[in-house]
Write an enzyme that holds these catalytic residues in place. Structure first.
Site, mmCIF file in Angstrom:
data_model
loop_
_atom_site.group_PDB
_atom_site.id
_atom_site.type_symbol
_atom_site.label_atom_id
_atom_site.label_comp_id
_atom_site.label_asym_id
_atom_site.label_seq_id
_atom_site.Cartn_x
_atom_site.Cartn_y
_atom_site.Cartn_z
ATOM 1 N N CYS A 242 0.831 -1.205 0.000
ATOM 2 C CA CYS A 242 0.000 0.000 0.000
ATOM 3 C C CYS A 242 0.867 1.258 0.000
ATOM 4 O O CYS A 242 0.487 2.277 -0.542
ATOM 5 C CB CYS A 242 -0.971 0.003 1.173
ATOM 6 N N HIS A 817 -1.235 1.799 7.425
ATOM 7 C CA HIS A 817 -1.815 1.617 6.104
ATOM 8 C C HIS A 817 -1.754 2.961 5.365
ATOM 9 O O HIS A 817 -1.958 4.017 5.954
ATOM 10 C CB HIS A 817 -3.272 1.153 6.239
#
Ligand code: ZN
Length: 909
Positions: A242, A817
């Site tokens: 990510c 994230h």
């Protein structure tokens, strides 16, 4: 053994990773165990309480059945790597706990470095003819597909020799691709953990089974009909990627760069010979991704080739560790720049000091010199110039240079306070540990923690002791004067209330108490034929008068302390328990014979260590009530003419909770363990109750985040600072290194300004993420106040900027994230990119998690050529759920179930 241990102490010193050679093996060892071992060896005291005991990697495993390594362990933080020779010595000396498997890892020759492969690739294998039967196998990145993967499959599925096979690889997002070149390595094929490799064998009629379309559909081909807004396209997560996807979305939404690639301008500028570049490979791989993303044909693109290329040129991005989108961005901007550098032969340019010349003159010279060596679309778009002024503290020599930059890394104001979460264990045996959230000075000491806790608990700090609990034992018991920086946020810190004793302090003993359960079998392996034991529950710290360290006194004391519900509610009543019938002896009073068991010897110097015989004797002869004597009604007590087994026996141990060695020499911390027979523990110890704790109201108060303005961060960037010891400046006048003062000023700014908020603070001792909320303007960010050069003519571009993209970081240091907010250049609409998912975003959503900001100068911003899409509430999300993954649920449940399970990790964070 003692001799050899000391002798070998140096021989075991960690070798530098540079001495890694191919074919060598390294071993993963828990960092805490290793630290304790080092401390033990360094003290040179074989009896020291730091005796590490058996090598214990339990904390590194997800569970003790599969012995699967936890994800994203960090070297030197969670584990250390020791070379094979050292490992075998450690293993011979200390053994390994609970038959854990050794974590042997091989050194692999990755494209740009040798590396110990802590995480091999774990993939699923199955045959096309039977996709229910899936096996899991581990491969090294350097293994060949043909020999290792095919080999493993042929063996596992008994494929007849000579069969004609072909392979497919299926990622967690269920896209399926043919693995054409079987001569590649696992790395080059971009096989990553969680993927499934499917083997099919050619039918007798010469056809391939997969030509029947329902399973081998390539999800990319399937989407051919999709015609969405170009640029509004997700990027599939290839396993912790990510960070890469977030950086790519920011760059993809940088209009001048994307147009450069979409118009194929890069083709003529590819620089294949630049030794600093990557032979054009990064630029070409990047161009491919951008073209796919802007084709309007895909909901989501799999950036696999791009990822491999990045891994080839910067192996630090290969591993499993959580990476930094800014680090990748920096690498990528540099890689694209060198791959597209229009300067084919870099000339040597001698840099001149300003020597008192006008800033304007020196700056122009510096920029000219920069362009003579560096000229690319990256320079055109992202490079600016800042002035750096160094002043020698001794001779006051002033050195001025002008340096180009590709992005600004601006510091965040650092809070001087720190929020800590600790468990407070009060003296009240019926109270559960209470979790508190306290605010302490970041540079404070352990005593500051106690003072803060004292305000909440009204227990004086002098009656507290602070300890780090790890694996049911004390990893460290802190002194009041120790620095809080030694405590990491993830440590389990327990603060114990100590009782006030009338004795003089020197007549008191701080006793560390562990709970152990005996195994049924004698552990002959450990020598001495003692019982094997394992620790459980929370350890305790209590101060005890030196005079009451007898077995009996301690037994009663401990019994009292354990009353807090951990002793089972169904304690046996004092009479008529059938189970204890054998023990009944009406002639003796509770506690009677204990006084005579030799426990009057001074145990603090040499805590009483009952022999095996004594223990047996204890059990047979001693009588004792299992319920806390203090709470017992005298009458009831008198009526209790039964003798029964003790609930547990008491052993002196070392800090590690083992009995063999380290029996507290004078002055060191005494540790004792109370040992439970398994059946006694089962009956009387309530593990569920013992694990419970309550939360103090302070835990419910939401944590306050500092709010700062972006402008404050930019001001900090231009504040005078003094260089640090590690990074001094060589003063040409003094002819030595000096801790000069340094000031940075912005001179000229690029068309697209990247601002990196330094949220991650790494020092030698601490790693932390600053969660401050940074408020930044979406438009009209005016830099004229920050620029040293005042606007000279009307031709100068204005210094006003509008936001075009934001890379976000959510979560902590390691489990974070990354996502992106970005504005589409064609329709002016903001979108939220979360790996393969893309949704509409509104401007007010773009807030707290910002990590890297992309601003474009207003004079360069072009009006959207398309109307903004209708984002009314009815259609407020445009999910790009790839159709493939929906259909996937219908067909092959076997591999897809396994694969999608592993894909959840990133997406749900
Ligand atoms: Zn000087």
């Amino acid at each position: 053994m003692t001799e050899s241990l000391r002798f070998d102490e140096n021989g075991l010193e960690m070798q530098d990773h540079e001495v890694m050679t191919m074919l060598s093996f390294w071993y993963v060892v828990d960092r805490r165990w290793f630290d304790q071992w080092k401390e033990f060896v360094e003290t040179g005291d074989q009896n020291s309480t730091s005796f590490p005991g058996q090598i214990d990697n339990a904390e590194l495993f997800e569970d003790l059945d599969s012995y699967h390594l936890k994800d994203r362990l960090v070297e030197d933080e969670d584990f250390v790597l020791v070379p094979a020779e050292a490992w075998h010595k450690l293993l011979a000396w200390y053994g390994i706990a609970d038959d854990q498997p050794p974590l042997e890892r091989k050194v692999v020759d990755l494209p740009s470095t040798l590396k110990v492969e802590v995480y091999p690739i774990e993939i699923f294998l199955c045959l096309h003819s039977n996709m229910e039967n899936v096996i899991t196998a581990k491969f090294s990145r350097t293994d060949s597909i043909r020999e290792s993967v095919c080999g493993a499959m042929c063996q596992a599925f008994s494929v007849p020799p000579g069969s004609e096979c072909r392979l497919w690889m299926k990622s967690s997002d269920s896209s399926c691709e043919r693995l054409r070149n079987v001569h590649m390595s696992v790395l080059d094929a971009c096989l990553s953990s969680g993927m499934t490799v499917i083997m099919e064998t050619r039918n007798a009629d010469g056809t391939w089974p997969s030509s029947r379309p329902q399973i081998m559909r390539n999800s990319v081909e399937e989407q051919d009909s999709y015609r969405g807004q170009p640029g509004v396209c997700g990027l599939t997560n290839l396993g912790n990627t990510c960070f890469m996807n977030s950086a790519l979305q920011c760059l993809s939404n940088t209009p001048p760069l994307t147009e450069y690639f979409l118009q194929n301008s890069y083709v003529d500028e590819l620089n294949f010979t630049n030794p600093l570049g990557m032979k054009g490979e990064i630029a070409e791989a990047y161009a491919d991704v951008i073209k796919q993303m802007w084709s309007g044909r895909h909901y989501s693109v799999v950036p696999r080739v791009f990822k491999t290329k990045v891994g080839h040129f910067a192996s630090q991005f290969l591993g499993y560790q959580q990476h930094d989108s800014q680090e990748l961005l920096s690498f990528l901007l540099d890689g694209l720049h060198e791959d597209l550098n229009r300067v084919k032969n870099k000339e040597y340019i001698e840099l001149r000091d300003a020597d008192g010349r006008q800033d304007q003159e020196v700056a122009e010279e510096a920029w000219r010199n920069h362009l003579r060596r560096n000229d690319s679309v990256i320079v055109d778009t992202f490079h600016g110039l800042f002035k750096s002024t160094l002043v020698c503290p001794e001779c006051h020599k002033v050195s001025v240079t002008f340096d180009p930059f590709c992005y600004l890394s601006v510091p965040l104001p650092v809070s001087k306070e720190r929020v800590m979460e600790v468990f407070f264990v009060s003296l009240d045996p019926y109270a559960k540990p209470v979790q508190h959230r306290v605010v302490v000075p970041k540079a404070g000491k352990v005593s500051d923690l106690c003072s803060a806790l004292s305000e909440m608990t009204s227990v004086p700090p002098t009656q507290m002791v602070v300890a780090d609990v790890f694996n049911h034992r004390f990893y460290k018991i802190y002194n009041m004067g120790e620095s809080l920086s030694a405590i990491l946020d993830r440590d389990d810190i327990f603060v114990y209330e100590l009782s006030v004793l009338e004795e003089q302090p020197e007549e008191q003993v701080l006793l560390a108490l562990y709970l152990r359960e005996r195994s049924h079998y004698r552990d002959y392996g450990s020598g001495g034929g003692s019982y094997g034991t394992s620790l459980f529950g929370h350890p305790l710290l209590l101060n005890v008068p030196r005079s009451s360290c007898s077995q009996e006194a301690l037994y009663n004391l401990f019994l009292q302390r354990l009353a807090n519900g951990s002793l089972s509610q169904t304690e046996p009543s004092c009479s008529g328990d059938a189970n204890s019938a054998d023990d009944i002896d009406p002639s003796e009073q509770s506690g009677g014979p204990a006084e005579a068991d030799g426990s009057s010897e001074p145990p603090a110097e040499q805590p009483h260590k009952p022999t095996e015989e004594e223990n047996e004797e204890d059990k047979q002869e001693e009588a004792c009530s299992p319920s806390p004597p203090a709470n017992e009604h005298p009458a009831k007590r008198r009526a209790c003419h039964v003798r029964r087994k003790r609930l547990f026996s008491i052993q002196a141990v070392n800090s590690n909770g083992t009995t063999e060695r380290g029996m507290g020499e004078g002055g060191t911390q005494p540790y004792v363990a109370i040992d439970w027979e398994p059946d006694m523990k089962k009956r009387f110890y309530n593990e569920n109750e013992a694990e419970k704790y309550v939360k103090d109201p302070s835990m419910e108060v939401p944590q306050q985040h500092m709010t700062v303005q972006l402008q404050q961060c930019i001001e900090l960037f231009t504040t005078v600072e003094t260089l640090e010891e590690e990074n001094p400046w060589y003063c040409p006048v003094c002819k030595k290194h000096q801790l000069a003062t340094k000031k940075l000023d912005l001179w000229s700014l690029p068309e697209v300004l990247i601002i990196h908020l330094k949220r991650f603070s790494y020092t030698k001792f601490t790693r932390e993420k600053l969660d401050s909320i940074v408020e930044f303007p979406l438009r009209d960010l005016d830099f004229s106040g920050f620029l040293l050069r005042k606007t000279l003519s009307s031709e100068e571009p204005p210094s006003r900027y509008d936001l075009i993209a934001v890379s976000n970081h959510y979560g902590g240091l390691r489990d974070g994230h990354y996502t992106t907010y970005a504005k589409n250049k064609d329709n002016g609409q903001w979108y939220y990119f979360d790996d393969s998912k893309v949704t509409y975003a509104t401007e007010d959503q773009i807030t707290s998690a910002a990590y890297v900001l992309f601003y474009q100068r207003q004079d360069k911003i072009r009006k959207p050529t398309l109307p903004a899409p209708n984002t009314g509430p009815a259609s407020s999300t445009q999910t790009s759920n790839d159709t493939a993954s929906c259909k996937d649920d219908e067909d092959d449940a076997g591999p897809s179930a396994a694969a999608s399970a592993s894909s959840i990790t990133m997406e749900t964070e």
